[in-house]
Design an enzyme around this catalytic site. Structure first.
Site, PDB file in Angstrom:
ATOM      1  N   ILE A 200       0.826  -1.210   0.000  1.00 29.89           N
ATOM      2  CA  ILE A 200       0.000   0.000   0.000  1.00 29.89           C
ATOM      3  C   ILE A 200       0.863   1.264   0.000  1.00 29.89           C
ATOM      4  O   ILE A 200       1.542   1.581   0.987  1.00 29.89           O
ATOM      5  CB  ILE A 200      -0.979  -0.014   1.203  1.00 29.89           C
ATOM      6  CG1 ILE A 200      -1.782  -1.317   1.198  1.00 29.89           C
ATOM      7  CG2 ILE A 200      -1.888   1.217   1.177  1.00 29.89           C
ATOM      8  CD1 ILE A 200      -2.442  -1.674  -0.136  1.00 29.89           C
ATOM      9  N   THR A 201       0.798   1.973  -1.123  1.00 29.19           N
ATOM     10  CA  THR A 201       1.593   3.194  -1.286  1.00 29.19           C
ATOM     11  C   THR A 201       1.162   4.259  -0.279  1.00 29.19           C
ATOM     12  O   THR A 201      -0.037   4.511  -0.108  1.00 29.19           O
ATOM     13  CB  THR A 201       1.434   3.728  -2.734  1.00 29.19           C
ATOM     14  OG1 THR A 201       1.953   2.755  -3.633  1.00 29.19           O
ATOM     15  CG2 THR A 201       2.175   5.053  -2.917  1.00 29.19           C
TER      16      THR A 201
ATOM     17  N   GLU B  44      -5.956   6.087 -13.040  1.00 33.39           N
ATOM     18  CA  GLU B  44      -4.671   5.660 -12.463  1.00 33.39           C
ATOM     19  C   GLU B  44      -3.749   5.129 -13.569  1.00 33.39           C
ATOM     20  O   GLU B  44      -2.550   5.413 -13.586  1.00 33.39           O
ATOM     21  CB  GLU B  44      -4.899   4.579 -11.396  1.00 33.39           C
ATOM     22  CG  GLU B  44      -3.592   4.124 -10.756  1.00 33.39           C
ATOM     23  CD  GLU B  44      -3.783   3.034  -9.699  1.00 33.39           C
ATOM     24  OE1 GLU B  44      -4.933   2.667  -9.411  1.00 33.39           O
ATOM     25  OE2 GLU B  44      -2.764   2.564  -9.170  1.00 33.39           O
TER      26      GLU B  44
HETATM   27  C1  FAD Z   1       5.602  -0.405  -5.116  1.00 36.66           C
HETATM   28  C2  FAD Z   1       4.196  -0.879  -5.211  1.00 36.66           C
HETATM   29  C3  FAD Z   1       3.155  -0.011  -4.902  1.00 36.66           C
HETATM   30  C4  FAD Z   1       1.837  -0.459  -4.935  1.00 36.66           C
HETATM   31  N1  FAD Z   1       0.830   0.363  -4.501  1.00 36.66           N
HETATM   32  C5  FAD Z   1      -0.411  -0.157  -4.325  1.00 36.66           C
HETATM   33  C6  FAD Z   1      -1.433   0.623  -3.670  1.00 36.66           C
HETATM   34  O1  FAD Z   1      -1.235   1.778  -3.295  1.00 36.66           O
HETATM   35  N2  FAD Z   1      -2.635   0.027  -3.451  1.00 36.66           N
HETATM   36  C7  FAD Z   1      -2.904  -1.248  -3.851  1.00 36.66           C
HETATM   37  O2  FAD Z   1      -4.006  -1.721  -3.634  1.00 36.66           O
HETATM   38  N3  FAD Z   1      -1.968  -1.998  -4.480  1.00 36.66           N
HETATM   39  C8  FAD Z   1      -0.723  -1.484  -4.709  1.00 36.66           C
HETATM   40  N4  FAD Z   1       0.236  -2.244  -5.317  1.00 36.66           N
HETATM   41  C9  FAD Z   1      -0.081  -3.591  -5.760  1.00 36.66           C
HETATM   42  C10 FAD Z   1      -0.136  -3.743  -7.281  1.00 36.66           C
HETATM   43  O3  FAD Z   1      -1.277  -3.129  -7.807  1.00 36.66           O
HETATM   44  C11 FAD Z   1      -0.063  -5.253  -7.544  1.00 36.66           C
HETATM   45  O4  FAD Z   1       1.261  -5.655  -7.267  1.00 36.66           O
HETATM   46  C12 FAD Z   1      -0.467  -5.616  -8.950  1.00 36.66           C
HETATM   47  O5  FAD Z   1      -1.838  -5.366  -9.149  1.00 36.66           O
HETATM   48  C13 FAD Z   1      -0.186  -7.102  -9.242  1.00 36.66           C
HETATM   49  O6  FAD Z   1      -0.719  -7.902  -8.234  1.00 36.66           O
HETATM   50  P1  FAD Z   1       0.221  -9.014  -7.536  1.00 36.66           P
HETATM   51  O7  FAD Z   1       1.495  -8.343  -7.156  1.00 36.66           O
HETATM   52  O8  FAD Z   1      -0.534  -9.651  -6.451  1.00 36.66           O
HETATM   53  O9  FAD Z   1       0.574 -10.034  -8.687  1.00 36.66           O
HETATM   54  P2  FAD Z   1      -0.249 -11.365  -9.063  1.00 36.66           P
HETATM   55  O10 FAD Z   1      -1.685 -11.044  -9.185  1.00 36.66           O
HETATM   56  O11 FAD Z   1       0.171 -12.445  -8.145  1.00 36.66           O
HETATM   57  O12 FAD Z   1       0.350 -11.635 -10.514  1.00 36.66           O
HETATM   58  C14 FAD Z   1       1.712 -12.041 -10.678  1.00 36.66           C
HETATM   59  C15 FAD Z   1       2.074 -12.008 -12.155  1.00 36.66           C
HETATM   60  O13 FAD Z   1       1.248 -12.935 -12.854  1.00 36.66           O
HETATM   61  C16 FAD Z   1       0.590 -12.275 -13.907  1.00 36.66           C
HETATM   62  N5  FAD Z   1      -0.763 -12.832 -14.018  1.00 36.66           N
HETATM   63  C17 FAD Z   1      -1.714 -12.834 -13.058  1.00 36.66           C
HETATM   64  N6  FAD Z   1      -2.831 -13.424 -13.504  1.00 36.66           N
HETATM   65  C18 FAD Z   1      -2.573 -13.808 -14.790  1.00 36.66           C
HETATM   66  C19 FAD Z   1      -3.324 -14.448 -15.809  1.00 36.66           C
HETATM   67  N7  FAD Z   1      -4.603 -14.797 -15.595  1.00 36.66           N
HETATM   68  N8  FAD Z   1      -2.738 -14.680 -17.008  1.00 36.66           N
HETATM   69  C20 FAD Z   1      -1.461 -14.323 -17.224  1.00 36.66           C
HETATM   70  N9  FAD Z   1      -0.703 -13.683 -16.309  1.00 36.66           N
HETATM   71  C21 FAD Z   1      -1.255 -13.433 -15.109  1.00 36.66           C
HETATM   72  C22 FAD Z   1       0.540 -10.818 -13.545  1.00 36.66           C
HETATM   73  O14 FAD Z   1       0.436 -10.002 -14.679  1.00 36.66           O
HETATM   74  C23 FAD Z   1       1.865 -10.662 -12.829  1.00 36.66           C
HETATM   75  O15 FAD Z   1       2.863 -10.441 -13.809  1.00 36.66           O
HETATM   76  C24 FAD Z   1       1.562  -1.782  -5.347  1.00 36.66           C
HETATM   77  C25 FAD Z   1       2.602  -2.643  -5.698  1.00 36.66           C
HETATM   78  C26 FAD Z   1       3.898  -2.212  -5.604  1.00 36.66           C
HETATM   79  C27 FAD Z   1       5.007  -3.189  -5.915  1.00 36.66           C
END
Ligand code: FAD
Length: 405
Positions: free
Chosen positions: A159-160, A243
């Site tokens: 969470i940023t 966003e």
């Molecule tokens: C620095 C930072 C700041 C952030 N800030 C916020 C924030 O303020 N609020 C908030 O809510 N979130 C925040 N996030 C979270 C961010 O939005 C998520 O990391 C992002 O949506 C991906 O989710 P995940 O990391 O759980 O990856 P996952 O959902 O686990 O996915 C992992 C990988 O698999 C791929 N993938 C997933 N499903 C599929 C599919 N069906 N087919 C093919 N590929 C797939 C994805 O594209 C990704 O490359 C932040 C993340 C970071 C690192």
């Protein structure tokens, strides 16, 4: 030639943002990177100049303007030496507050939006959970009603601004499975039962604090639900478009700044008795970087303009983000290469842009997931293709290959 990006008002905004960056950010950005966060005072200073309120109506405490003004502000800040991480930290209200404004609850606007745009409070948006961020409809953090209160149990991560936040606009499950069961609720971070852990150590965005949140029986007034219960997913989707465009602006702005830095370095760095820029290979690389930045900026700006015009740009926002992220990835990599060893050092600005850029293809929806969304929005989903291709006179689709998702 004057276009909507170069009106006298926007030129003035650009100048204000650039001067603010040069005076208040550039001298101390490296210290904030080491400290892992930006000071609250920076929010107050940005608010005093009206920069925090850009894109928010004056009726809710903003400075007015639209998405073109917001993009203009961020472009100018990065060009003057700010970073993607800095924008993420200072403009987190851009993802924390719009849902509250859209829902239009006067009490929530007064309590959360106005003081945030005045630089007095800091907000965050909590959607992602440890179990996954891409599948937003699968949110597990649960809020059950108890009289006039909601009781929240669950966890959020990545969470940023979560470490500094005074409140978090949080996606919770108030109903059954699927997106209809999701609501947004504003949670004050000083509520008993809410544990904030962080800052999480990261590859980039060092000055942007990132937190994990654990909810253990956290009580909030039911009045803190944003809009109607069960409308959280729709609110999230609506504002994800903004966003994504905003992250596209980060990407092409960082790419432009990286190109500027690399071009200046190539002009002064002497190898084998001559400046690097006298080599055709280096000049052509700079031209290639320029081309990619220009395409990303032109496309993203056109989508921003259409969004301001009220058009549905959900698919184009996704494509603009991917276009700008690809441009940025290419340009920061090429720029570090032109800097040679100097570009690998922590004290060089280009090193920060290189690290910061990596999150842009993950945050706000990872590229693979957004590609799938675009496929659906643009009519490339299997069932639609199948219908199209089996029409009279067309080739019948072979769907035996399965679905990549
Ligand atoms: C620095 C930072 C700041 C952030 N800030 C916020 C924030 O303020 N609020 C908030 O809510 N979130 C925040 N996030 C979270 C961010 O939005 C998520 O990391 C992002 O949506 C991906 O989710 P995940 O990391 O759980 O990856 P996952 O959902 O686990 O996915 C992992 C990988 O698999 C791929 N993938 C997933 N499903 C599929 C599919 N069906 N087919 C093919 N590929 C797939 C994805 O594209 C990704 O490359 C932040 C993340 C970071 C690192």
């Amino acid at each position: 030639m004057t276009d909507s990006w170069t009106t006298p008002e926007r030129d003035a905004l650009r100048e204000t943002a650039a001067k603010f960056t040069a005076a208040e950010i550039v001298p101390t950005l490296a210290q904030w990177e080491d400290a892992g966060q930006v000071p609250r005072e920076l929010h107050r200073k940005a608010a005093a100049l009206g920069l925090l309120g850009v894109g928010f109506d004056e009726a809710v405490g903003g400075s007015g303007g639209d998405l073109v003004d917001l993009a203009t502000t961020k472009e100018a800040m990065v060009r003057a030496g700010a970073s993607s991480g800095l924008l993420a930290a200072l403009f987190t209200h851009g993802i924390a507050c719009p849902h509250i404004v859209t829902a239009g609850d006067a009490d929530l606007i007064d309590t959360y939006v106005r003081p945030t745009l005045a630089g007095e409070r800091i907000g965050a948006l909590a959607v992602t959970e440890p179990d996954g961020g891409s599948d937003v409809a699968a949110v597990r953090t649960r809020a059950r009603a108890d009289g006039d209160e909601l009781v929240i149990d669950g966890a959020k991560t990545f969470i940023t601004s979560g470490v500094r936040a005074d409140f978090v606009t949080t996606a919770v499950r108030t109903g059954g499975a699927g997106h209809d069961g999701i609501s947004l609720v504003v949670v004050d971070t000083d509520r008993p039962g809410l544990t904030v852990s962080g800052p999480l150590r990261k590859l980039g965005w060092h000055c942007s604090d990132t937190a994990e949140l654990a909810f253990d029986g956290v009580r909030v007034p039911r009045a803190n639900i944003v809009g109607a219960p069960g409308h959280g997913f729709a609110l999230l989707m609506r504002h994800f478009v903004t966003e994504r465009l905003s992250l596209a602006v980060h990407a092409y702005s960082v790419a432009q700044r990286s190109l500027d830095l690399a071009a200046a370095y190539a002009a002064e760095r002497v190898t084998f008795g001559r400046p690097l820029a006298t080599r055709q290979l280096i000049r052509h690389r700079l031209v290639d970087m320029h081309r990619r930045v220009a395409v990303a900026r032109t496309y993203t700006r056109s989508v921003v303009e259409r969004a301001v015009d009220g058009q549905d740009v959900a698919a184009d926002a996704v494509l603009a983000k991917k276009t700008a992220v690809e441009a940025c990835d290419f340009v920061v990599d090429a720029a570090v290469q032109i800097f040679g060893g100097a570009g690998y050092l922590r004290e060089s600005e280009i090193e920060r842009h290189y690290r910061d850029a990596r999150i842009l293809g993950i945050g706000g929806g990872a590229t693979e997931v957004l590609d799938e969304l675009a496929a659906r929005l643009l009519g490339y989903a299997p069932e639609k293709l199948s219908a199209t291709l089996s029409a009279p006179g067309r080739i019948v689709a072979d769907n035996s290959g399965g679905d990549a998702t």
